[in-house]
Design an enzyme around this catalytic site. Structure first.
Site, short mmCIF file in Angstrom:
data_model
loop_
_atom_site.label_atom_id
_atom_site.label_comp_id
_atom_site.label_asym_id
_atom_site.label_seq_id
_atom_site.Cartn_x
_atom_site.Cartn_y
_atom_site.Cartn_z
CB THR A 141 32.86 -121.11 -49.69
OG1 THR A 141 33.83 -121.14 -48.69
CG2 THR A 141 32.59 -122.41 -50.03
CB SER A 185 34.04 -129.70 -44.47
OG SER A 185 33.23 -128.88 -45.26
CE1 TYR A 187 28.67 -124.86 -47.94
CE2 TYR A 187 30.75 -124.51 -46.83
CZ TYR A 187 29.58 -124.17 -47.48
OH TYR A 187 29.38 -122.70 -47.87
CG HIS A 188 34.56 -126.21 -46.99
ND1 HIS A 188 34.55 -126.49 -46.12
CD2 HIS A 188 34.24 -125.09 -47.50
CE1 HIS A 188 34.37 -125.30 -45.34
NE2 HIS A 188 34.20 -124.33 -46.21
CE LYS A 191 28.26 -123.42 -51.08
NZ LYS A 191 27.33 -122.70 -51.59
#
Ligand SMILES: NC(=O)c1ccc[n+]([C@@H]2O[C@H](COP(=O)([O-])OP(=O)(O)OC[C@H]3O[C@@H](n4cnc5c(N)ncnc54)[C@H](O)[C@@H]3O)[C@@H](O)[C@H]2O)c1
Length: 398
Positions: A141, A185, A187-188, A191
């Site tokens: 992302t 975050s 989540y990031h 990634k």
């Protein structure tokens, strides 16, 4: 191209299955249906009435698509056997938990990282073992880069270190290095870990890898969704709903379009049809063996405030009584900042944006209006509660 899609039941995965099959590619996909379960657990549902897994099976079969149930994180042997038997030219890895707010719920941080890392890991291993020439296309992302006060290049950049004294020598030297990743975050961060693993798999195992740094996707259908049964999911809850999709659902039921904080947060966006076009181009122009190719996949950048006003304008034009309101920002992020993104590689491959944001938003509002009652039923999920601090309190209007 023979393409295996991991996460094929999701928003992008189902759309890509239909897109590639309609264009003559040989396609198979698998999913563990966890997105369906997590959205329900968070008290919401897709705005579009998507077909059940059982109902999707014959739809896929009729298009020559193999569609399997498999957990990439929990069943590495099954993933390895699937890659061995299907012999893909490319694997597209969507099978991760794609939510920043979900990853900030106390107790869920590791679930997100574990799933996302293990899922990509078992796919990398399966390719290494059974299809070493296969092109791995992994979805990362744009959020991996954060919002630096510098233009964002496509993955790597020349770094110049100026006048650093090391021992008794002053150095000024350049090198090409990965551009800094500054995840906002857990989540990031998952990634970013994925990007590092992919770069290593390219370097040490010789895998051909494309790491897509994708902007936020919006839109609820593509030209391949010729019947309501073929629609892909579209979520609007605070965890799994992304900015434009959520704003459109709010506008359709007359709920204020809620901008987090000042709304100067600027990000890259692209319509769903463009995401499909870009991934197709990437599959048709693969990375070389041992290459870690990073591609910034966006159509353009917009501030959240601008987008909210575009949705409001289009909704008013359609007779929907829309208004924009600003609420406390549950996230820990800059609300006004510099943002410039280099996104040339896809243009060179032939990417031509399909539509303007206003036209796509208008189409979305018209489609979503058909599902107004479904959205209305979950009105309570439209205002966020989950703060980055871990607290859960509804955000107030500012
Ligand atoms: N939608 C966007 O705006 C956007 C933007 C940037 C990046 N991405 C990335 O693109 C990918 C797809 O996004 P999406 O919006 O379609 O999300 P999605 O949640 O709709 O799709 C992911 C699918 O993977 C499945 N899945 C998750 N873990 C799995 C596992 N361990 N084994 C098998 N299946 C598993 C889920 O059930 C889901 O169907 C994600 O990796 C996401 O981070 C999406």
């Amino acid at each position: 191209v023979r393409v295996l899609i991991a996460g094929a039941d999701g928003y992008l995965g189902w759309s890509l299955l239909l897109h590639l099959a309609a264009r003559g590619h040989v396609v198979a996909g698998f999913d563990n249906l966890s997105r369906r379960a997590r959205v329900r657990e968070m008290g919401s549902d897709s705005a579009t009435p998507i077909a059940s897994w059982a109902a999707r099976l014959p739809l896929a079969e009729a298009r020559g698509i193999e569609f399997l149930l498999a957990d990439a994180a929990g069943s590495p042997d099954l993933i390895a056997a699937t890659v061995r038997d299907f012999k893909p030219d490319a694997v597209v890895q969507f099978a991760e938990i794609p939510s920043a707010p979900y990853s900030m719920i106390p107790g869920r941080e590791w679930e997100v990282q574990q799933n996302n890392l293990a899922s990509t890991w078992s796919i990398m291993n399966a390719i290494r073992k059974h299809a070493p020439d296969c092109h791995l296309v992994k979805l990362g992302t744009m959020g991996e880069y954060g919002t630096p006060n510098l233009p964002i290049p496509e993955g790597y950049a020349e770094m110049l270190v100026v006048n650093r004294r090391v021992g008794s020598v002053d150095w000024s030297q350049t090198d090409t290095v990965p551009f800094p990743r500054q995840p906002g975050s857990f989540y990031h961060a998952s990634k970013v870990h994925g990007t590092i693993n992919l770069a290593l798999a390219a370097k040490t195992w010789g895998l051909a890898c494309t790491d897509i740094q994708q902007g936020v996707v919006f839109g609820c259908e593509t030209a391949d969704m010729t019947h309501p049964d073929l629609l892909t999911r579209l979520d609007f809850d605070e965890y799994f709903g992304t900015a434009i999709n959520r704003f459109c659902c709010q506008a359709v039921i007359g709920h204020p379009i809620t901008v987090y904080g000042k709304g100067g947060q600027t990000r890259g966006f692209l319509p769903l049809a463009d995401s499909m076009q870009c991934i197709q181009l990437i599959l048709e122009n693969p990375a070389g063996a041992g290459e870690h190719r990073v591609i910034n996949q966006i159509e353009s950048t917009y501030s959240v405030r601008e987008l909210a006003h575009i949705v409001r304008r289009e909704a008013l034009n359609l007779g929907m009584p829309a208004r924009v309101s600003h609420i406390d920002n549950p996230r820990d992020e800059a609300e006004e900042h510099f943002y410039q993104v280099e996104a040339e590689k896809l243009r060179v491959m032939g990417y031509v944006p399909s539509t303007g944001v206003g036209a796509e938003v208008r189409r979305m509002l018209i489609t979503l209006a058909k599902y107004k009652d479904r959205i209305e039923k979950f009105r309570h999920v439209l205002v966020p509660q989950q703060h980055w601090s871990g607290e859960k309190i509804p955000c107030a209007t500012t």
